[in-house]
Structure formats: structure tokens, C-alpha cells
Write a protein that holds these residues in place. Structure first.
Motif, short mmCIF file in Angstrom:
data_model
loop_
_atom_site.label_atom_id
_atom_site.label_comp_id
_atom_site.label_asym_id
_atom_site.label_seq_id
_atom_site.Cartn_x
_atom_site.Cartn_y
_atom_site.Cartn_z
N ASP A 1 0.75 -1.10 0.07
CA ASP A 1 0.03 0.01 -0.06
C ASP A 1 0.95 1.38 0.03
N THR B 1 -7.42 -7.93 1.87
CA THR B 1 -6.50 -6.60 1.50
C THR B 1 -7.30 -5.38 1.61
N ARG C 1 -7.58 3.42 -6.58
CA ARG C 1 -7.00 1.91 -6.67
C ARG C 1 -8.30 0.84 -7.14
N ILE D 1 -5.82 -1.45 2.02
CA ILE D 1 -5.80 -0.86 0.87
C ILE D 1 -6.94 -0.26 0.51
#
Length: 573
Positions: free
Chosen positions: A375, A394, A406, A398
């Protein structure tokens, strides 16, 4: 409904027949009429004007190439075989068509699917008949994820079998608009609910409806969960985002309404198939809105099943709610919910941080540390294509899903391992100017995926592949030991331990000319990431083999059945 719609679109069913067929399947008259109207303009568009027809004369391979050119196909995902010769001859002088060669059929399919997921375009795949069994698992993944693709399987002789193909495209359903009466009734139920929750499904991303989903959730401060699906369909760091939809949720309390937008209902445990209602609060109501009618009310009975493109559905639901309430009333409902949700999600994130902190600097590394370091160095618009165990979330570390930010793709809903490395290549092909990180488990990449590294090397594919290597199938062992069978009782891991041999994935990459590193702790990981980022900037792939801890029951076991083939010999040969 699919069969009826295809017959209608292909001219085999009249408008009246289509309407009657829909009503026979359980649609109300108003809902059926709405569907028919949505399809009518598209059906009319299927008629090709004579001026667009062009005669062509040539060999079969040349005809295929001309069809692909007319369809503006830029890439052919390809696995070699003798029968494909006529197609190769036909494109040998066509530089506008590019072959993406895979050394194994299943990887050609996963590459094509990755391209479809990122670009939204239907990919064209050419494999061979004898290789069909090898591509079936990734075709299953594509089907489960509703990824349309065309797979051509030439066979010998071409005059009898050369047209054998597979085609499964679901974009023809995007034209369905929701029934206004159903939308209004559902909106009223949402307004009256005291403790609702939303489930965000993969159709939100496919229809480009993330903005609409966020606006709808924020309108009344409704907390959002996700199906365990293909995309992250709601911003992961939003104060309303709770993560996975699970049984007996701690928040919101006294759940009285579930609104599933564009997804399947998650399977919470195996026992849910026998008695799914045991996992929901008594009396909870359900609204399910999506394009795929086959999944509506399949697992749970619904109060309202809304058929339609979810972008239209969300816009219409938002407008309906606004029409029923004054701005003051909306704010009175929204503010306390948003404050409570923000407090709860902040507490959740702090608990995740504290749980990881105790193991933060150890070797092997906790998976959270690997994701945290990723990250820190990834681009703001990076794409993560992941194929890792379900318990490694994740999105807790993130931020995904913000506009221009993202993107998370994977794990595939088909759950068949052997998908992620090829899919990442397809994503990079569609988005060459975005950083792509392929996040793999060691068990997943061992499912026939190292062959895809040949394609990475041949086409100078600047992807960072991170292998979370705990030398184990943690998920398999965790689920098997949870049943408290003899493996758990005897403390023997019969199949999940992947050590002995300890696979070095960086060295596997080196066999294909790909740079790589092995990282046992955070210092080595940070140094490896610097090398990896430079390699990808230089247009080269990179493999980072990150040694992480095993978790769950039996995590410390390295025992495995002592059988060896050498040991059963009677002669030393």
C-alpha cells in the motif's frame, strides 16, 4: 428468461409471445411489459442494413480474420496447435491484430478474462480441441464471473469441425430497465426500515454504477456490506463500509431489511444450504435487485425482486426515496446512522491494526505487513488482481473503489485456482498505463500458473507478481480441522503442507529470464519492492516471493505422510 430473450432477439419469438412467456415464468404484467419495452429497441437494432453488408471470398481462416477485423478485435489470445494454421496464415500480414500466446490453454482463457474484466470488451480465444479439458476450470471461473468471451476450438479436418466454438455474452441484458411500480414499493419499504443494510454486488462495477451506489447508501446512511465477489464494488475506506456480509452481524443491530444490489447472496456456511434462514434475524425482509433473474430468490425468499440494470435501478430508487421524504426528514434519518456507522467502522479498523501489531515485525511476516508495505509504494490508481485465501482481506489495508483510485479484481467467484497470473496479464493489456500487481498465494500459483511466466517474458509484461508464500494451503487445513475429524484429533496435516520441497518462486521466474527476490522479513521486503518497481518502470516483469506465517489450527505442523516412491523400490534403479 435467457432462452426467451435470445429467441426474441434472434427473431424466433414475437413480442406477444415474449410477453406471454415472461408472464408464464412468474413476471407480473407490468414487469413483463417493462422488460419487453427494454428489449424492443435492441431487437430492432439486430437488423443489419444492406449497405453494411460486404461480400467476401477466401479461405476459412481469412474469413475468420475479416470477421475479427470487422469486430475491431485487437488481440487474439492463443494457445498453439497444428489446426490453427489457417488463422495464423490469415493474420500474418495484418499488423493491427496481435497474438497473445499462452503455453497452456487454461492460462489463455484467464488472460482473456482479465482483459474482459478491465476493458469490458469481449475477447477472442483460439485453443485446440485436445486442450479443452485443460481450460475448463478457467472457463468455469469466467462463467461464474459472467465474463463473456468467444473461444474457438479448431479441429481436424476443418471442413467438418472447424466451426466448433463457445460463446457466452451477457451484455445483452444491460438494456433491461426496472419496473417503476416495483421500484416505488421497494423504496417505500426502505424508507420505513429502522435498521437496513446494503449488499454491494459485482453488477455495480460491471454497469459502472459505483457513484450511484455510494449516493444511494449516503442518502439514508445505510451501512454497506459486500458479496465475496469479483470486484470491490464500494469504496473500502468509506465510513459506511463494513466488509463482508456475514451471519449474525454485530452491526447494524436488530437488522430488519437487507437490500442486495447486483449480487448473489453470500454462502455463509455449508449448513446454510440445508437451512439458510437460520443465519438471518427472524422476520428480516429482503429486496434483491439485479440483472440475472436466475439468482433472484434462489437462496432466500424476497419481498421484492427487481429485474433491471443496477445503474438504472439505483437511480430510480434514489429518486423514489427523495420524492417520499422532505430534505429535513432525510437528514434526520441519515445523520445518526452515518455517525454510528463511522464509529463502528473506525473501531473495526483499529481492532485489525492491533491484532496485527503484535506480529508486525516477525519473520515469517504476517500477511497484513506485506499488504501494508504494498500500500505504501503502489500508485494511487494501481490495480490489484488477487488470488489469495478468503481470510486475507486486502481491502482492510488498501483503499479501493474511489473514483480515479485503486481497483481490486479477484478472487474469481468460480474459486477455481490457476486463474490470477493469467488474468493479471489480461488486465495489463487492457490498462497498459496503470500499475498492475498480481497478488498470489503459493498454492494458487502452483496450480499450473508458472507456465504463464513464459508469456510475461515474451511480451515484456511489466507486472509485479507478489507470492504470499506460507508453504501451505491454510484455508484447506483450517476448514478440514474445523470439522474435528481424525486429522484434527491426531494433529496430522495430511495434504495442506507445501514445504519439503520449499519452492523458490523467484528462481522459477529466473528460468524464464524474469527478475525476482525472496523476502523473509519487512526489511528484505522493502528492498525487494524498490527493485520490483524499478523493473516494472523499465518495462519488465518482476516476482517477489514473500515468506509469510501460517495461521489457524495446525499452523505449526510440518509433518506430512512419509510415503516416498524411492522407498517402495525393490531394486536401486
Amino acid at each position: 428468461m435467457r432462452e426467451l430473450a435470445m429467441r426474441f432477439l434472434n427473431g424466433g419469438l414475437s413480442r406477444r409471445g415474449f410477453l406471454k412467456g415472461l408472464m408464464a415464468t412468474g413476471f407480473s404484467l407490468a414487469a413483463a411489459q417493462s422488460v419487453v419495452e427494454s428489449f424492443r429497441s435492441y431487437a430492432e437494432a439486430q437488423e443489419i442494413p444492406p449497405e453494411l453488408l460486404r461480400p467476401f471470398q477466401g479461405e476459412a481462416g481469412e474469413l475468420i480474420a475479416e470477421c475479427l477485423r470487422a469486430a475491431q478485435v485487437k488481440y487474439i489470445f492463443f494457445c498453439n496447435g497444428s489446426p490453427q494454421g489457417p488463422i495464423l496464415d490469415a493474420i500474418a500480414d495484418k499488423p493491427d491484430m496481435n497474438l497473445v500466446i499462452a503455453t497452456e490453454e487454461g492460462q489463455a482463457v484467464s488472460m482473456a478474462q482479465g482483459y474482459e474484466l478491465a476493458s469490458g470488451e469481449v475477447p477472442f480465444v483460439v485453443t485446440q480441441g485436445v486442450g479443452v479439458p485443460r481450460q475448463v476450470t478457467n472457463l468455469l471461473n469466467a462463467w461464474k464471473d459472467r465474463s463473456g468471451m468467444v473461444v474457438m476450438v479448431p479441429r481436424t479436418p476443418l471442413d467438418t469441425h472447424g466451426r466448433d466454438s463457445f460463446e457466452d455474452v451477457d451484455s445483452w441484458l444491460d438494456f433491461v430497465k426496472p419496473d417503476p411500480g416495483q421500484v416505488e414499493a421497494a423504496a417505500r419499504m426502505i424508507v420505513e426500515a429502522k435498521s437496513p443494510v446494503l449488499i454491494a454486488g459485482h453488477e455495480i462495477t460491471r454497469s459502472g454504477a459505483t457513484k450511484e451506489m455510494v449516493a444511494f447508501a449516503e442518502l439514508l446512511g445505510i451501512a454497506v456490506t459486500r458479496e465475496r465477489g469479483l470486484f470491490l464494488d464500494f469504496p473500502s475506506m468509506h465510513p459506511l463500509f463494513l466488509g463482508d456480509f456475514v451471519a449474525n452481524m454485530r452491526y447494524p443491530r436488530n437488522l430488519d431489511l437487507i437490500i442486495n444490489i447486483g449480487g448473489q447472496f453470500p454462502r455463509m456456511t455449508e449448513a446454510a444450504e440445508e437451512d439458510p434462514l437460520q443465519f438471518l434475524p427472524k422476520g428480516v425482509k429482503i429486496i434483491h435487485a439485479r440483472i440475472e433473474t436466475e439468482d433472484l430468490a434462489r437462496l432466500f425468499p424476497t419481498q421484492f425482486s427487481i429485474v433491471g440494470d443496477v445503474k438504472h435501478t439505483l437511480r430510480d430508487l434514489t429518486a423514489a426515496v427523495k420524492s417520499m421524504l422532505t430534505q429535513e426528514r432525510i437528514e434526520a434519518i441519515r445523520r445518526p446512522r452515518l455517525e454510528a456507522a463511522a464509529k463502528f467502522t473506525a473501531m473495526l479498523r483499529e481492532s485489525w491494526r492491533k491484532a496485527a501489531q503484535a506480529r508486525w515485525n516477525q519473520s515469517p511476516m504476517p500477511w497484513e505487513r506485506v499488504v501494508f508495505e504494498l500500500d505504501r509504494v503502489m500508485d494511487k490508481d494501481a490495480v490489484v488482481v488477487q488470488e489469495i485465501a478468503d481470510n486475507k482481506r486486502t481491502e482492510r489495508w488498501i483503499g479501493y473503489g474511489e473514483e480515479g483510485g485503486r481497483t481490486l479484481i479477484g478472487r474469481t467467484t468460480g474459486q477455481c485456482l490457476g486463474w490470477g497470473v493469467g488474468a493479471a496479464l489480461g488486465v495489463k493489456l487492457a490498462w497498459p498505463d496503470r500499475q498492475v500487481v498480481s497478488l498470489q498465494g503459493d498454492g494458487g500459483i502452483l496450480f499450473g500458473q508458472t507456465e504463464a511466466l513464459w508469456t510475461y517474458a515474451r511480451y515484456s509484461t511489466p507486472i509485479l507478481t507478489v507470492v504470499m508464500n506460507n508453504r501451505s494451503y491454510d484455508g484447506v487445513r483450517r476448514r478440514q480441522f474445523a470439522k474435528q475429524g481424525k486429522q484434527a484429533q491426531l494433529n496430522k496435516d495430511m495434504s495442506a503442507y507445501l514445504g519439503n520441497p520449499d519452492t523458490d518462486f523467484a528462481k522459477i521466474g529466473a528460468a524464464y529470464g524474469i527478475q525476482g527476490s525472496f523476502a523473509r522479513d519487512a526489511d528484505e521486503l522493502q528492498a525487494a519492492l524498490k527493485k520490483a518497481l524499478q523493473a516494472t518502470r523499465d518495462g519488465k516483469p518482476y516476482i517477489l516471493d514473500a515468506l509469510i506465517e501460517r495461521t489457524g489450527p495446525g499452523a505449526n505442523l510440518t509433518w506430512h505422510p512419509p510415503f516416498t516412491i524411492a522407498g517402495i523400490r525393490t531394486r536401486r534403479v
